[in-house]
Design a protein around this motif. Structure first.
Motif, mmCIF file in Angstrom:
data_model
loop_
_atom_site.group_PDB
_atom_site.id
_atom_site.type_symbol
_atom_site.label_atom_id
_atom_site.label_comp_id
_atom_site.label_asym_id
_atom_site.label_seq_id
_atom_site.Cartn_x
_atom_site.Cartn_y
_atom_site.Cartn_z
ATOM 1 N N ALA A 1 45.141 -27.540 40.131
ATOM 2 C CA ALA A 1 45.484 -26.155 39.804
ATOM 3 C C ALA A 1 46.429 -26.100 38.619
ATOM 4 C CB ALA A 1 46.127 -25.478 41.014
ATOM 5 N N VAL A 2 47.363 -27.049 38.572
ATOM 6 C CA VAL A 2 48.319 -27.080 37.468
ATOM 7 C C VAL A 2 47.606 -27.329 36.145
ATOM 8 C CG1 VAL A 2 50.234 -28.372 36.462
ATOM 9 C CG2 VAL A 2 50.269 -27.801 38.873
ATOM 10 N N VAL A 3 46.708 -28.292 36.137
ATOM 11 C CA VAL A 3 46.037 -28.595 34.879
ATOM 12 C C VAL A 3 45.145 -27.444 34.448
ATOM 13 C CG1 VAL A 3 43.932 -29.744 35.718
ATOM 14 C CG2 VAL A 3 44.965 -30.484 33.583
ATOM 15 N N TYR B 1 51.372 -16.334 41.251
ATOM 16 C CA TYR B 1 50.915 -17.457 40.434
ATOM 17 C C TYR B 1 50.115 -18.445 41.273
ATOM 18 C CZ TYR B 1 50.932 -21.790 37.804
ATOM 19 O OH TYR B 1 50.535 -22.938 37.168
ATOM 20 N N TRP B 2 50.677 -18.832 42.418
ATOM 21 C CA TRP B 2 50.000 -19.842 43.226
ATOM 22 C C TRP B 2 48.757 -19.287 43.915
ATOM 23 C CZ3 TRP B 2 50.586 -24.573 42.145
ATOM 24 C CH2 TRP B 2 51.796 -25.063 41.671
ATOM 25 N N LYS C 1 43.198 -20.075 44.315
ATOM 26 C CA LYS C 1 42.269 -19.154 44.976
ATOM 27 C C LYS C 1 40.954 -19.806 45.390
ATOM 28 C CE LYS C 1 40.731 -17.346 40.463
ATOM 29 N NZ LYS C 1 40.690 -16.124 39.620
ATOM 30 N N GLN C 2 40.601 -20.933 44.782
ATOM 31 C CA GLN C 2 39.368 -21.620 45.152
ATOM 32 C C GLN C 2 39.587 -22.647 46.259
ATOM 33 O OE1 GLN C 2 36.511 -20.574 43.873
ATOM 34 N NE2 GLN C 2 37.628 -19.131 42.568
ATOM 35 N N GLY D 1 46.044 -20.308 51.810
ATOM 36 C CA GLY D 1 46.908 -19.490 52.652
ATOM 37 C C GLY D 1 48.050 -20.274 53.261
ATOM 38 N N GLU D 2 47.819 -21.542 53.554
ATOM 39 C CA GLU D 2 48.844 -22.396 54.129
ATOM 40 C C GLU D 2 49.772 -22.970 53.066
ATOM 41 O OE1 GLU D 2 49.082 -26.576 56.690
ATOM 42 O OE2 GLU D 2 47.161 -25.556 56.376
ATOM 43 N N MET D 3 49.230 -23.233 51.892
ATOM 44 C CA MET D 3 49.997 -23.902 50.850
ATOM 45 C C MET D 3 50.905 -22.963 50.063
ATOM 46 S SD MET D 3 46.920 -26.323 49.421
ATOM 47 C CE MET D 3 47.892 -27.067 48.129
#
Length: 247
Positions: A9-11, A110-111, A116-117, A122-124
């Motif tokens: 996700a960061v990249v 942001y997260w 979203k994929q 929801g947990e993270m």
């Protein structure tokens, strides 16, 4: 494993590092700057001077093929010390790199957007939101976020992009005089590089008009110290630890 999902996700959010590297209309040469030197020669000197600079500030944005926008606004040096923000769409996250560690802090929005994929979003998200997420700075998926030399190398990876350029007029970029060099790209876009005419021939701005990835990047604060502070321990989340708990 959660660690890989978060770094992926960061990249994705920091893809601007590669996309913003585009550099290089025909307007006459109305300036004596770099007199007697071809546009290609000036462009080559500009890339080399920028590569050799101890540090710089990079700010810009570009549109991706899907219509979304990625952005970067960071100060970075040759030792990969950096601080600033990266953005994707209408979300933004703070980034710091100090020592051998990269820290990223984004809010819930942001997260949620970045993950979203992911089925475990929801947990993270509650564990990551508004925390400094700590990850190894040498992780291949995140290294480019604060890699000044890598960023410049990406700009110059295809040297044909800065060949066949044409000299334009002298203008100003944030109060500094600059010679504009231009070139038409293969996709119909117009590429431009603005090179400082006083002092070192640093790149002051690159732009891409038209095409699939229009955007603009401004370079400034050359040689200024970059001294990011390490986030307080109580405000950080260890990405490795997060991954271990879900293994």
């Amino acid at each position: 494993m959660r660690t890989r999902k978060v770094t992926t996700a960061v990249v994705a959010a920091s893809a601007s590092v590669a996309l913003l590297a585009g550099c290089g209309g025909d307007s006459g040469d109305g300036s004596k700057a770099f007199e007697g030197q071809s546009a290609d020669s000036v462009a080559a000197k500009a890339v080399e001077a920028t590569r050799m600079a101890a540090s710089m500030h990079v700010k810009g944005d570009t549109r991706q093929e899907d219509g979304s926008t990625v952005s970067i606004d960071v100060s970075v040096d040759r030792e990969k010390n950096c601080e600033g923000t990266i953005g994707a769409g209408d979300t933004e996250a703070e980034v710091r790199h100090t020592g051998s560690t990269l820290y990223l802090r984004g809010d819930r929005q942001y997260w949620e957007n970045a993950l979203k994929q992911q089925s475990e979003a929801g947990e993270m998200v509650p564990e990551l939101a508004d925390k400094w997420v700590r990850m190894p700075g040498n992780d291949a998926t995140t290294a480019g976020v604060c890699d000044k030399q890598g960023f410049i190398a990406a700009m110059d990876e295809d040297k044909s992009e800065r060949r066949g350029m044409e000299r334009g007029e002298t203008s100003e970029v944030d109060g500094e005089k600059a010679l504009k060099l231009t070139k038409k790209g293969d996709g119909g876009e117009t590429l431009a590089m603005y090179v400082a005419t006083e002092g070192e021939p640093y790149i002051l701005r690159t732009t891409t008009e038209g095409g699939e990835n229009p955007g603009s990047v401004t370079f400034s604060d050359y040689g200024e110290p970059v001294k990011p502070e390490q986030p307080p321990a109580g405000e950080t989340v260890d990405l490795k630890g997060l991954g271990a708990r879900s293994s």
